[in-house]
Design a protein around this motif. Structure first.
Motif, PDB file in Angstrom:
ATOM      1  N   ALA A  62       8.522  -2.082   5.613  1.00  0.00           N
ATOM      2  CA  ALA A  62       8.414  -0.775   4.965  1.00  0.00           C
ATOM      3  C   ALA A  62       7.279  -0.023   5.638  1.00  0.00           C
ATOM      4  O   ALA A  62       6.229  -0.615   5.932  1.00  0.00           O
ATOM      5  N   ALA A  63       7.467   1.278   5.887  1.00  0.00           N
ATOM      6  CA  ALA A  63       6.475   2.044   6.643  1.00  0.00           C
ATOM      7  C   ALA A  63       6.369   3.452   6.096  1.00  0.00           C
ATOM      8  O   ALA A  63       7.391   4.099   5.837  1.00  0.00           O
ATOM      9  N   SER A  64       5.137   3.917   5.922  1.00  0.00           N
ATOM     10  CA  SER A  64       4.907   5.245   5.369  1.00  0.00           C
ATOM     11  C   SER A  64       3.658   5.860   5.985  1.00  0.00           C
ATOM     12  O   SER A  64       2.707   5.150   6.311  1.00  0.00           O
ATOM     13  N   ASN A  92      -1.517   5.793   1.041  1.00  0.00           N
ATOM     14  CA  ASN A  92      -0.491   5.114   1.835  1.00  0.00           C
ATOM     15  C   ASN A  92      -0.061   3.790   1.231  1.00  0.00           C
ATOM     16  O   ASN A  92       1.127   3.467   1.196  1.00  0.00           O
ATOM     17  N   ASP A  95       2.362   4.241  -1.537  1.00  0.00           N
ATOM     18  CA  ASP A  95       3.744   4.503  -1.108  1.00  0.00           C
ATOM     19  C   ASP A  95       4.487   3.205  -0.830  1.00  0.00           C
ATOM     20  O   ASP A  95       5.681   3.082  -1.132  1.00  0.00           O
ATOM     21  N   ILE A  96       3.794   2.253  -0.235  1.00  0.00           N
ATOM     22  CA  ILE A  96       4.414   0.952   0.050  1.00  0.00           C
ATOM     23  C   ILE A  96       4.711   0.223  -1.258  1.00  0.00           C
ATOM     24  O   ILE A  96       5.806  -0.321  -1.449  1.00  0.00           O
ATOM     25  N   ALA A 101       7.178  -3.132  -2.372  1.00  0.00           N
ATOM     26  CA  ALA A 101       6.701  -3.963  -1.262  1.00  0.00           C
ATOM     27  C   ALA A 101       5.210  -4.256  -1.396  1.00  0.00           C
ATOM     28  O   ALA A 101       4.482  -3.530  -2.080  1.00  0.00           O
ATOM     29  N   PRO A 103       1.747  -4.303   0.658  1.00  0.00           N
ATOM     30  CA  PRO A 103       1.214  -3.766   1.909  1.00  0.00           C
ATOM     31  C   PRO A 103       0.637  -4.870   2.802  1.00  0.00           C
ATOM     32  O   PRO A 103       0.047  -5.836   2.306  1.00  0.00           O
ATOM     33  N   LEU A 157       2.096  -0.283   6.492  1.00  0.00           N
ATOM     34  CA  LEU A 157       3.260  -1.158   6.625  1.00  0.00           C
ATOM     35  C   LEU A 157       3.283  -2.129   5.453  1.00  0.00           C
ATOM     36  O   LEU A 157       2.228  -2.439   4.881  1.00  0.00           O
ATOM     37  N   GLY A 158       4.465  -2.593   5.089  1.00  0.00           N
ATOM     38  CA  GLY A 158       4.551  -3.511   3.957  1.00  0.00           C
ATOM     39  C   GLY A 158       5.745  -4.445   4.041  1.00  0.00           C
ATOM     40  O   GLY A 158       6.692  -4.207   4.790  1.00  0.00           O
ATOM     41  N   TYR A 214      -1.453  -1.488  -7.497  1.00  0.00           N
ATOM     42  CA  TYR A 214      -0.550  -1.884  -6.407  1.00  0.00           C
ATOM     43  C   TYR A 214       0.400  -3.007  -6.820  1.00  0.00           C
ATOM     44  O   TYR A 214       1.573  -2.993  -6.515  1.00  0.00           O
TER      45      TYR A 214
ATOM     46  N   ALA B  51       8.706   5.363   1.324  1.00  0.00           N
ATOM     47  CA  ALA B  51       8.508   4.730   2.629  1.00  0.00           C
ATOM     48  C   ALA B  51       9.868   4.529   3.265  1.00  0.00           C
ATOM     49  O   ALA B  51      10.895   4.520   2.580  1.00  0.00           O
TER      50      ALA B  51
END
Lengths: 330, 330
Positions: A62-64, A92, A95-96, A101, A103, A157-158, A214, B51
């Motif tokens: 997963a990417a943001s 960020n 978002d993951i 997900a 991170p 990334l996650g 999170y 994401a």
């Protein structure tokens, strides 16, 4: 990447006696910053090569990306460099988490005025790394450049841990709307700062360093959440994205939200309706998710509304008066 | 992310009759841009959620970030928006290729003056997407914000296809130094533009849109390259990183480089030694790698020097006179 300007590197120091980023040079500053970082188990290769290598155990990542601009998303007289690092990372990482997900890594593009003190860049890196470390993630790479405008762009990334991502589009009529984390605190803190005050600390600190739940993201995914979103632009605005993507109506119960005493006091002193902060304020990075009604919600997730047939977002069955959120070019 | 400014969104148009980014608003512009994108097989989930999700088939992802700043890394009177998109993508995709990986995805943080024409942002997106498509990669996500300084920060992701990453640190005495792609063209083009000319086209176009031998990166990894680097700051400067990381000396043969006719003509007209462009100019994004001497190099890779015991980078056995590359705060 080459520059249009000359290549002469000056080893100067600025007026305060500390080094400026132009004085120390790009590679000097990269060295100072990477020396401050440490790496979690997902970091297979950290900074120093052409790219980092990050674990993606289930064959997906997963990417943001989110960007913060000086004077627009933060002010250096309101937030320390470390605070800005925490906020940039939080935006960020949330978002993951909102995909369900966990991170794993951050990459950071940092654009700085040449006369910026290197201590600011180091503080930023410390804040980014410390916030990432709360979820076991690491700053694994980045880039820096001189620029007239201090700008921090972060990519997170996650790891989805084998689960499908939780999308905005999966909410179904009959689902329960639930929230993890808090809303309105950061917006109240920002209003306080905007009016020239530095207290209540609870609110100002909430703006400076969001407290993001999170772990509630992957938890919601395991519980079978049908949709999820990071509340960054304001609860009603972000629920509007879920409503539109899912083709459902969402109703929020106003009495699901308590107004904490400090927020009530600040609202009264500043002549603001505190529910404007709670329902339309961004930047706390709460997570909002929808769950099938049979799911027993754990304490991190409290019900705040329902999903029904229809379109749009309402509060106690009626359209909300006042702003729902923020537009980034407004 | 919320703004410090007001949230009033104006649906204005700028003088040219086309929409400005502040006029169309963030979500309007995101919609216009994502409508122009298409997605390769590595894009498991594209833009539109918190994401993206990108395939990482071997359980790892290579990730790199590079930032371009208006007036520093590009000029809007020298490069079209689409050119800048190609260059921003190329800088990042080349970093992924230099690990021996195949690029899969780009994420883009775009900061824009509020009066920028939306056509510029759309052209940028087209250039990014077109360059990514040359290697089967896609623009999968991003963020945008208003900013006084036009800034493009790109993160690239890539697939190592089961191989170890090719690091800067693996060069060994006795290895052959080889180059894929070209050097000096983009630097010559930049010099030409700096002096107010628009030709030779070969050079100016090389600056505007680098021709990167992406496939040579994974190819080198399969051949057993011991080290590899993307030549972005200048050949000698970047080989300096390999030399330092590997603990070896590197000697470059000057006569391994032909000076093409247009470059020779431009050098003579401008009073420049063309080898300054070839040995110290950045931005072509050639790949430099070292190979054990027994490796039979395919046509994409031409030998340009040797690795020996010692430290530092030399040209024909002697220290290079003149600049080796560029510092980003110089």
């Amino acid at each position: 990447m080459s520059e249009h300007g000359g290549a002469g590197q000056q080893h100067g120091r600025n007026a305060g006696g500390s080094a400026s980023v132009s004085g120390i040079g790009e590679f000097g500053l990269i060295g100072k910053i990477t020396a401050r970082l440490s790496y979690g188990p997902s970091t297979l290769l950290g900074p120093g090569d052409d790219a980092a290598v990050v674990a993606a155990p289930d064959g997906r990542v997963a990417a943001s990306t989110d960007v913060l601009v000086d004077g627009r998303h933060f002010r250096r007289d309101w937030s320390s460099a470390r605070d800005v690092g925490h906020r940039a990372a939080a935006a960020n990482l949330a978002d993951i988490a909102a995909m369900g997900a966990t991170p794993t890594a951050l990459l950071v593009a940092l654009c700085m005025p040449a006369d910026l003190d290197t201590a600011w860049a180091e503080g930023l890196a410390d804040g980014l790394a410390a916030e990432a470390a709360t979820v076991g993630a690491s700053v694994v790479g980045g880039d820096m450049s001189a620029s007239p405008t201090l700008t921090v762009a972060v990519t997170a990334l996650g790891d989805l841990e084998g689960r499908p991502p939780v999308l905005r589009s999966g909410a179904r009529p009959g689902d329960v709307l639930a929230l993890a984390g808090r809303t309105g605190y950061a917006a109240a803190g920002l209003t306080v700062l905007t009016r020239g005050f530095r207290t209540p600390r609870l609110l100002v600190e909430a703006y400076r360093r969001p407290q993001v739940p999170y772990q509630a993201g992957p938890q919601a995914a395991r519980l079978g959440a049908t949709s999820m979103i990071d509340v960054s632009d304001g609860l009603l605005a972000d629920l509007g994205h879920v409503s539109a993507a899912s083709g459902v109506a969402i109703d929020v119960r106003r009495n699901a939200f308590e107004v904490p005493r400090q927020m009530a006091d600040a609202a009264q002193a500043l002549g603001v309706d505190p529910y404007t902060w709670i329902l339309a304020g961004g930047d706390d990075h709460a997570l909002a998710a929808t769950f099938p009604p049979a799911v027993a919600l754990p304490p991190d997730w409290r019900p705040i509304g329902v999903v029904t047939d229809g379109v749009g977002v309402t509060v106690d069955g009626a359209p909300h008066e006042g702003p729902a959120g923020w537009d980034h070019f407004g």
